[in-house]
Design a protein around this motif. Structure first.
Motif, PDB file in Angstrom:
ATOM      1  N   GLU A  46       4.746 -13.139   1.892  1.00 33.73           N
ATOM      2  CA  GLU A  46       5.187 -14.468   2.825  1.00 33.73           C
ATOM      3  C   GLU A  46       4.488 -13.669   4.153  1.00 33.73           C
ATOM      4  N   GLY A  47       3.675 -14.293   4.768  1.00 36.05           N
ATOM      5  CA  GLY A  47       3.449 -14.428   6.598  1.00 36.05           C
ATOM      6  C   GLY A  47       1.594 -13.272   6.564  1.00 36.05           C
ATOM      7  N   ILE A  94       6.244  -9.003  14.239  1.00 39.08           N
ATOM      8  CA  ILE A  94       5.668  -9.905  14.976  1.00 39.08           C
ATOM      9  C   ILE A  94       4.872 -11.284  14.226  1.00 39.08           C
ATOM     10  N   VAL A  95       4.911 -11.132  12.887  1.00 33.73           N
ATOM     11  CA  VAL A  95       4.217 -12.213  11.894  1.00 33.73           C
ATOM     12  C   VAL A  95       5.758 -13.186  11.589  1.00 33.73           C
ATOM     13  N   THR A  96       6.710 -11.927  11.274  1.00 32.19           N
ATOM     14  CA  THR A  96       8.062 -12.819  11.186  1.00 32.19           C
ATOM     15  C   THR A  96       8.467 -13.923  12.351  1.00 32.19           C
ATOM     16  N   MET A  97       7.469 -13.521  13.694  1.00 28.62           N
ATOM     17  CA  MET A  97       7.688 -13.954  15.136  1.00 28.62           C
ATOM     18  C   MET A  97       6.541 -15.093  15.184  1.00 28.62           C
ATOM     19  N   ALA A  98       5.654 -14.669  14.518  1.00 34.87           N
ATOM     20  CA  ALA A  98       4.292 -15.544  14.666  1.00 34.87           C
ATOM     21  C   ALA A  98       4.768 -17.052  13.748  1.00 34.87           C
ATOM     22  N   SER A  99       5.129 -16.333  12.427  1.00 34.72           N
ATOM     23  CA  SER A  99       5.248 -17.796  11.556  1.00 34.72           C
ATOM     24  C   SER A  99       6.486 -18.772  12.259  1.00 34.72           C
ATOM     25  N   MET A 100       7.511 -17.749  12.754  1.00 31.25           N
ATOM     26  CA  MET A 100       8.263 -19.674  13.583  1.00 31.25           C
ATOM     27  C   MET A 100       7.613 -20.301  14.733  1.00 31.25           C
ATOM     28  N   ILE A 175       8.683 -17.522   7.734  1.00 27.98           N
ATOM     29  CA  ILE A 175       9.105 -18.427   7.049  1.00 27.98           C
ATOM     30  C   ILE A 175       7.740 -19.445   6.691  1.00 27.98           C
ATOM     31  N   CYS A 176       6.216 -18.881   6.883  1.00 27.88           N
ATOM     32  CA  CYS A 176       5.034 -19.161   6.949  1.00 27.88           C
ATOM     33  C   CYS A 176       3.955 -17.883   6.538  1.00 27.88           C
ATOM     34  N   CYS A 177       2.357 -18.658   6.366  1.00 32.14           N
ATOM     35  CA  CYS A 177       1.404 -17.433   7.062  1.00 32.14           C
ATOM     36  C   CYS A 177       1.398 -18.354   7.806  1.00 32.14           C
ATOM     37  N   PRO A 178       1.326 -17.482   8.941  1.00 30.83           N
ATOM     38  CA  PRO A 178       0.399 -18.239  10.427  1.00 30.83           C
ATOM     39  C   PRO A 178      -0.860 -17.302  10.157  1.00 30.83           C
ATOM     40  N   ALA A 185       0.682 -15.223  20.435  1.00 27.21           N
ATOM     41  CA  ALA A 185       1.099 -15.296  21.109  1.00 27.21           C
ATOM     42  C   ALA A 185       2.618 -14.680  20.649  1.00 27.21           C
ATOM     43  N   ALA A 186       2.836 -14.161  19.507  1.00 24.80           N
ATOM     44  CA  ALA A 186       3.838 -13.301  19.087  1.00 24.80           C
ATOM     45  C   ALA A 186       3.713 -11.627  20.067  1.00 24.80           C
ATOM     46  N   ILE A 187       2.451 -11.845  19.986  1.00 30.14           N
ATOM     47  CA  ILE A 187       2.079 -10.438  21.111  1.00 30.14           C
ATOM     48  C   ILE A 187       2.465 -10.320  22.330  1.00 30.14           C
ATOM     49  N   TYR A 188       1.518 -11.563  23.098  1.00 32.10           N
ATOM     50  CA  TYR A 188       1.352 -12.136  23.994  1.00 32.10           C
ATOM     51  C   TYR A 188       2.088 -13.047  24.392  1.00 32.10           C
TER      52      TYR A 188
END
Length: 226
Positions: A46-47, A94-100, A175-178, A185-188
């Motif tokens: 996932e992600g 970061i990927v978890t954040m990006a998925s949201m 929660i998805c593959c962003p 956006a999650a990094i910056y």
């Protein structure tokens, strides 16, 4: 991941069984971002199954999943890796954040970065009532999907590690593959004082510094419920 498996199967890339087995059980040792402790469970993917236009050989499930993982790996530049390390968050976080961000955004880069700022502000600002709690409906929707349920079963008291109303911090995983814009956006993230946001009938998310501002908006005729 389940949706990706079903899509690949519908296009004849492999069977659902073959693709599920590849996602769950093939080691894919070249990809260190995969959680080896989750071997045997498709959730480890996932992600990381990068969403893009891809070409596949048919009948080669492992190669198909490898194609998606490789695409993800190639998108994360050395500079992005260095900036992630500086952030204090792991790539997985970061990927978890990006998925949201992906699930909450309405396809605008500035908006994505504002959503990211809300998430970071809630996680890191200790003197606010929101400290630690992301309170995102989309994480509950994901938890429900894992149980084969739809949005109508929404419950803020749902006992799930993906329930960001009930449990502080990040959910149990993406929660998805962003897409890349959400990852960036999650990094910056933007530097804001926003702690709340809500969708408007004008087709954009609106951002607020205080709960009273947020409450006034969702009680107005501008608010667009899910």
């Amino acid at each position: 991941v389940q949706e990706t498996i079903e899509l690949l199967a519908s296009k004849g890339v492999g069977t659902v069984e073959e693709l599920t087995d590849a996602c769950a059980n093939y080691p894919f040792e070249d990809y260190t971002f995969l959680d080896s402790s989750k071997l045997g469970d498709i959730s480890r993917m996932e992600g990381f199954l990068y969403p893009d236009t891809h070409e596949f050989y048919t009948g080669k499930a492992v190669l198909a999943i490898d194609t998606l993982l490789y695409a993800f790996q190639m998108q994360i530049s050395e500079q992005m890796q260095a900036d992630i390390q500086k952030s204090g968050y792991s790539l997985s976080e970061i990927v978890t954040m990006a998925s949201m961000i992906e699930k909450e955004s309405i396809n605008d880069d500035a908006e994505r970065k504002n959503i990211a700022s809300v998430l970071y502000n809630r996680l890191e600002t200790t003197d606010r009532e929101t400290y630690g709690y992301l309170q995102l409906d989309t994480t509950i929707y994901y938890a429900l999907s894992l149980e084969g349920k739809d949005k109508t079963a929404f419950d803020k008291d749902l006992d799930s590690p993906y329930n960001t109303y009930k449990y502080a911090g990040l959910p149990a995983g993406p929660i998805c593959c962003p897409g890349m814009e959400s990852i960036k956006a999650a990094i910056y993230p933007n530097d804001t004082e926003y702690f709340y946001f809500a969708a408007g009938k004008d087709g954009v998310n609106h951002f607020f510094k205080t709960y009273n501002e947020h409450l006034a908006f969702i009680n107005s005729d501008m608010y667009q419920p899910d």
